[in-house]
Write a protein that holds these residues in place. Structure first.
Motif, PDB file in Angstrom:
ATOM      1  N   THR A 102       0.813  -1.225   0.000  1.00  0.00           N
ATOM      2  CA  THR A 102       0.000   0.000   0.000  1.00  0.00           C
ATOM      3  C   THR A 102       0.843   1.270   0.000  1.00  0.00           C
ATOM      4  N   SER A 103       2.143   1.156   0.323  1.00  0.00           N
ATOM      5  CA  SER A 103       2.988   2.344   0.379  1.00  0.00           C
ATOM      6  C   SER A 103       3.352   2.881  -0.996  1.00  0.00           C
ATOM      7  N   VAL A 104       3.203   2.068  -2.046  1.00  0.00           N
ATOM      8  CA  VAL A 104       3.575   2.525  -3.389  1.00  0.00           C
ATOM      9  C   VAL A 104       2.457   2.333  -4.409  1.00  0.00           C
ATOM     10  N   MET A 105       1.309   1.850  -3.976  1.00  0.00           N
ATOM     11  CA  MET A 105       0.224   1.575  -4.921  1.00  0.00           C
ATOM     12  C   MET A 105      -0.397   2.880  -5.442  1.00  0.00           C
ATOM     13  N   LEU A 107       0.633  -7.671   1.897  1.00  0.00           N
ATOM     14  CA  LEU A 107       1.878  -8.187   1.331  1.00  0.00           C
ATOM     15  C   LEU A 107       2.973  -7.132   1.352  1.00  0.00           C
ATOM     16  N   SER A 108       4.211  -7.598   1.513  1.00  0.00           N
ATOM     17  CA  SER A 108       5.355  -6.701   1.371  1.00  0.00           C
ATOM     18  C   SER A 108       5.691  -6.571  -0.109  1.00  0.00           C
ATOM     19  N   LEU A 109       6.521  -5.588  -0.433  1.00  0.00           N
ATOM     20  CA  LEU A 109       6.914  -5.403  -1.833  1.00  0.00           C
ATOM     21  C   LEU A 109       7.697  -6.610  -2.339  1.00  0.00           C
ATOM     22  N   LEU A 136     -12.597  -4.889  -0.344  1.00  0.00           N
ATOM     23  CA  LEU A 136     -12.743  -3.644  -1.086  1.00  0.00           C
ATOM     24  C   LEU A 136     -11.456  -3.344  -1.840  1.00  0.00           C
ATOM     25  N   VAL A 137     -11.573  -2.886  -3.063  1.00  0.00           N
ATOM     26  CA  VAL A 137     -10.407  -2.516  -3.860  1.00  0.00           C
ATOM     27  C   VAL A 137      -9.844  -1.215  -3.311  1.00  0.00           C
ATOM     28  N   VAL A 138      -8.575  -1.230  -2.914  1.00  0.00           N
ATOM     29  CA  VAL A 138      -7.947  -0.032  -2.345  1.00  0.00           C
ATOM     30  C   VAL A 138      -6.915   0.582  -3.274  1.00  0.00           C
ATOM     31  N   GLY A 139      -6.510  -0.163  -4.314  1.00  0.00           N
ATOM     32  CA  GLY A 139      -5.528   0.390  -5.244  1.00  0.00           C
ATOM     33  C   GLY A 139      -5.046  -0.644  -6.231  1.00  0.00           C
ATOM     34  N   VAL A 140      -4.116  -0.225  -7.090  1.00  0.00           N
ATOM     35  CA  VAL A 140      -3.486  -1.126  -8.056  1.00  0.00           C
ATOM     36  C   VAL A 140      -1.974  -0.892  -8.009  1.00  0.00           C
ATOM     37  N   ASN A 177      13.423   8.064  13.040  1.00  0.00           N
ATOM     38  CA  ASN A 177      12.138   7.372  12.966  1.00  0.00           C
ATOM     39  C   ASN A 177      11.036   8.338  13.364  1.00  0.00           C
ATOM     40  N   LEU A 178       9.822   7.981  13.024  1.00  0.00           N
ATOM     41  CA  LEU A 178       8.659   8.739  13.451  1.00  0.00           C
ATOM     42  C   LEU A 178       7.862   7.881  14.437  1.00  0.00           C
ATOM     43  N   PRO A 179       7.206   8.489  15.403  1.00  0.00           N
ATOM     44  CA  PRO A 179       6.556   7.711  16.470  1.00  0.00           C
ATOM     45  C   PRO A 179       5.435   6.827  15.956  1.00  0.00           C
ATOM     46  N   ASN A 180       5.423   5.573  16.434  1.00  0.00           N
ATOM     47  CA  ASN A 180       4.355   4.619  16.119  1.00  0.00           C
ATOM     48  C   ASN A 180       4.112   4.512  14.610  1.00  0.00           C
ATOM     49  N   SER A 181       5.203   4.375  13.855  1.00  0.00           N
ATOM     50  CA  SER A 181       5.099   4.379  12.393  1.00  0.00           C
ATOM     51  C   SER A 181       4.354   3.169  11.844  1.00  0.00           C
ATOM     52  N   GLU A 182       4.102   2.161  12.679  1.00  0.00           N
ATOM     53  CA  GLU A 182       3.349   1.002  12.209  1.00  0.00           C
ATOM     54  C   GLU A 182       1.868   1.330  12.029  1.00  0.00           C
ATOM     55  N   ASN A 183       1.429   2.490  12.514  1.00  0.00           N
ATOM     56  CA  ASN A 183       0.016   2.857  12.448  1.00  0.00           C
ATOM     57  C   ASN A 183      -0.353   3.665  11.205  1.00  0.00           C
ATOM     58  N   TYR A 184       0.608   4.004  10.377  1.00  0.00           N
ATOM     59  CA  TYR A 184       0.327   4.776   9.162  1.00  0.00           C
ATOM     60  C   TYR A 184       1.389   4.475   8.117  1.00  0.00           C
ATOM     61  N   GLU A 185       1.094   4.809   6.870  1.00  0.00           N
ATOM     62  CA  GLU A 185       1.994   4.488   5.768  1.00  0.00           C
ATOM     63  C   GLU A 185       2.419   5.704   4.961  1.00  0.00           C
ATOM     64  N   THR A 186       1.699   6.810   5.083  1.00  0.00           N
ATOM     65  CA  THR A 186       2.008   8.020   4.333  1.00  0.00           C
ATOM     66  C   THR A 186       2.190   9.194   5.288  1.00  0.00           C
ATOM     67  N   ILE A 187       2.726  10.294   4.762  1.00  0.00           N
ATOM     68  CA  ILE A 187       2.900  11.491   5.586  1.00  0.00           C
ATOM     69  C   ILE A 187       1.544  12.064   5.985  1.00  0.00           C
ATOM     70  N   SER A 188       0.537  11.867   5.130  1.00  0.00           N
ATOM     71  CA  SER A 188      -0.818  12.280   5.476  1.00  0.00           C
ATOM     72  C   SER A 188      -1.332  11.482   6.672  1.00  0.00           C
ATOM     73  N   GLY A 189      -1.063  10.185   6.673  1.00  0.00           N
ATOM     74  CA  GLY A 189      -1.453   9.344   7.801  1.00  0.00           C
ATOM     75  C   GLY A 189      -0.739   9.742   9.077  1.00  0.00           C
ATOM     76  N   PHE A 190       0.534  10.137   8.958  1.00  0.00           N
ATOM     77  CA  PHE A 190       1.295  10.604  10.113  1.00  0.00           C
ATOM     78  C   PHE A 190       0.648  11.842  10.727  1.00  0.00           C
TER      79      PHE A 190
END
Length: 435
Positions: free
Chosen positions: A220-223, A301-303, A326-330, A379-392
């Motif tokens: 999801t980090s690059v889709m 899945l990982s890359l 639900l389709v979230v991306g390609v 690192n950024l705090p609790n980075s497992e909870n988000y994947e983008t800077i918007s999520g941060f």
């Protein structure tokens, strides 16, 4: 024993001690990976070194027996052969006052001990070991066979001492098996050291780091996210399809039933569709000659997993669904490889643009790993909870972000410049403190 005989004997003992001490450090310092490479290249002695590293008990025993025996013998020779000559020199009239202070015999013994010890420390221990540290693998390979022969010769003595040591270690519950398990942290450390030493170029270091990162980053980090997916209803008007394919930069377009992404039946390639149009053929999106079966993958899945999936299925395009189907991306093979190439690939629109020396414009959908790397944040705090800077930003603000909202972290100010509905379009990141 004459002085010349004593000197020759001491130098022979020094040579023996130098060989043994250098072999000790060389076999201990020889890198397992380098030895394995040498073994694959046909150097059989490298296998002997590896075997001795795995079971070093007998080797350590014979080394200690020889070093101690040589040191004791050198002390005996120095005391018995060198001391009388030193005592004769000290009995000179100019040094007669020493007799009343310490005594000729005692002083001769002390000087003899200092001389022999100094020579041994320098030539039999210090220099051989420093040399062995610099050329560990070549020296280990050259000396492993002679050491194996010494182990065979001193087998009875080794059996006694080695057996006693093994028994004591067993009673203490201490394992003496050498472990050379290589971790990702070890590899990162080797890469960093290679980059600092100039062995690895910056681009090579960057590529290798990105490859390891593929195991950690999720798909999801690059889709291409759902909102940017261009798709057609299976009954879409022919002219609309052609116009959309010409206007949009994509090469693959999803085909759905009832204009619903959750009912995707496959995808078409613009090149194949437009080629049939140019041949004046009336084409339907459901035509089996152009409609391709879509590959669906979970968003967990990982890359690296995606790359393996592409390899096993022969696909280069996949639809990503979440746990609710639900389709979230390609994602495409090009998207995955862009992570490997990273900044070495030039794209039309960079998600992170450096505006000044201490400020950056960042797209809201930029993967958090790219932000961390660019800014140099550990690192950024609790980075497992988000994947983008918007999520941060959303996680840190504990609300839906809006324009002018900001937070400060790790010496940086993250300020939202533009939003659209509930989406963060762009942020300004400013460095507020000097390291």
């Amino acid at each position: 024993m004459t002085l010349i005989t004593a000197v020759i004997s001491i130098f022979i003992l020094i040579a023996i001690s130098a060989v043994v001490s250098s072999s000790e450090l060389a076999l201990a310092s020889a890198r397992k990976i380098k030895l394995q490479i040498l073994a694959k290249e046909g150097e059989v002695r490298a296998l002997d070194v590896l075997a001795m590293q795995d079971n070093p008990g007998s080797f350590i025993t014979v080394v200690q027996v020889l070093l101690n025996a040589v040191a004791i013998l050198a002390g005996v020779i120095g005391e018995s052969a060198v001391s009388p000559y030193l005592e004769a020199i000290l009995q000179h009239e100019a040094l007669s006052f020493l007799q009343s202070v310490i005594g000729y015999e005692t002083l001769a013994s002390v000087i003899s001990f200092i001389l022999v010890t100094s020579v041994f420390v320098l030539f039999a221990d210090l220099m051989p070991k420093r040399f062995a540290m610099s050329y560990a693998e070549p020296i280990a390979i050259r000396l492993v066979r002679p050491m194996m022969m010494l182990i065979f010769v001193f087998k009875p003595i080794i059996w006694v001492f080695d057996g006693a040591a093994d028994l004591l270690f067993k009673l203490l519950g201490v394992s003496t098996v050498r472990r050379d398990d290589l971790t990702s942290e070890d590899i990162y450390a080797v890469m960093d050291a290679g980059a600092e030493a100039g062995v690895l170029k910056h681009q090579e270091h960057h590529l290798i780091a990105n490859i390891f990162e593929m195991q950690e980053r999720t798909v999801t980090s690059v889709m291409t996210t759902r909102e940017y997916i261009v798709y057609f209803d299976s009954n879409e008007n022919h002219d609309v399809i052609v116009e959309t394919m010409i206007r949009e930069p994509h090469h693959k377009f999803l085909v759905c039933l009832e204009d619903d992404l959750e009912q995707t039946i496959g995808y078409v390639e613009s090149r194949a569709f437009l080629a049939m149009v140019l041949q004046k053929e009336k084409v339907r999106l459901t035509d089996p000659t152009i409609l391709r079966t879509a590959l669906f993958i979970p968003d967990t899945l990982s890359l690296f997993d995606v790359l393996e999936t592409f390899k096993s299925t022969g696909s280069d395009f996949a639809i990503i669904v979440n746990e609710y189907s639900l389709v979230v991306g390609v994602i495409t093979l090009k998207d995955v490889m862009s992570i490997v190439m990273g900044e070495l690939v030039t794209v039309d629109e960079q998600p992170i643009v450096q505006r000044t020396e201490n400020s950056w414009l960042v797209d809201g959908m930029t993967p958090i790993e790219d932000v961390i790397r660019t800014l140099g944040i550990i690192n950024l705090p609790n980075s497992e909870n988000y994947e983008t800077i918007s999520g941060f930003m959303m996680y840190s603000l504990r609300k839906i972000p809006k324009k002018t909202d900001f937070i400060e972290h790790a010496g940086f100010k993250f300020e939202i410049l533009d939003t659209e509905n509930l989406k963060v379009n762009q942020l300004l990141v400013t460095k507020t403190t000097e390291e």
